[in-house]
Design an enzyme around this catalytic site. Structure first.
Site, short mmCIF file in Angstrom:
data_model
loop_
_atom_site.label_atom_id
_atom_site.label_comp_id
_atom_site.label_asym_id
_atom_site.label_seq_id
_atom_site.Cartn_x
_atom_site.Cartn_y
_atom_site.Cartn_z
CB CYS A 98 -0.91 0.02 1.22
SG CYS A 98 -1.96 1.49 1.23
CB CYS A 101 -1.92 4.75 4.45
SG CYS A 101 -3.34 4.01 3.62
CB SER A 102 -1.12 0.61 6.71
OG SER A 102 -2.17 1.22 7.43
CB CYS A 103 -5.01 -0.10 1.97
SG CYS A 103 -5.59 1.60 2.04
#
Length: 192
Positions: A98, A101-103
């Protein structure tokens, strides 16, 4: 200082109350979703992978519609972004990142590992994916295509790794024990 900085729990309670009063989602639904995410672990994803390796119909569904497949396996996906599943093959390896961000497919794999959210991982996955994989012990030969796929707020991805050689007579439970979190992100590969 804003309300959220002073007391984030109070802000969360106010938001939940507003959502409930508008009929968007109830407090019970929010609590159930939080509990579901807290219960999710990579073992849940490993069981899906093992099932795909042993059940051709489930494998076909998982690759065609990951969301429908995980819902058929009793993992609720209502209100979450769709799940896509990328199949590693002899000539093709997938790596999930990702970049913003941190999907991450939390409903299926639980919370992301700390390194998945790091700026270093996100940058290296795009800039030098083969070098990054080598640091995880995964060597992708130059003739094998490497595809980096960006998980986003609109679509989550996981990898269906290749089944290790010599496991043809293994049952799903034994196969699931082989599968690590990194295998379903593409940074590692399962070994028998």
């Amino acid at each position: 200082m804003t309300l959220s900085e002073r007391d984030p729990r109070r802000l969360l309670a106010a938001l939940q109350s507003l959502l409930a009063s508008k009929g968007i989602v109830s407090a019970d639904e929010i609590a159930a979703r939080i509990a579901q995410t807290d219960r999710a672990t990579p073992a849940q994803g490993a069981a899906l992978v093992a099932r795909a390796w042993t059940d051709p119909a489930f494998r076909a569904l998982l690759l065609a519609d990951g969301t429908a497949a995980v819902e058929a396996a009793d993992i609720p996906m209502r209100g979450l972004p769709p799940l896509g599943v990328l199949e590693n093959r002899p000539g093709l390896h997938h790596l999930v990142v990702c970049t913003l961000c941190s999907c991450y497919p939390r409903a299926v794999l639980g919370y992301p590992p700390f390194w998945f959210k790091s700026a270093a991982y996100r940058a290296r996955a795009v800039r030098d994916p083969r070098g990054l994989l080598a640091e995880f012990g995964t060597l992708i030969t130059p003739e094998r295509k490497l595809r980096v796929v960006d998980s986003t707020a609109d679509y989550r991805w996981m990898v269906l790794p290749r089944r290790p050689a010599g496991t043809d007579d293994w049952d799903a439970a034994r196969l699931a024990a082989l599968i690590r979190e990194g295998d379903m992100i593409g940074v590692t590969v399962p070994a028998a």
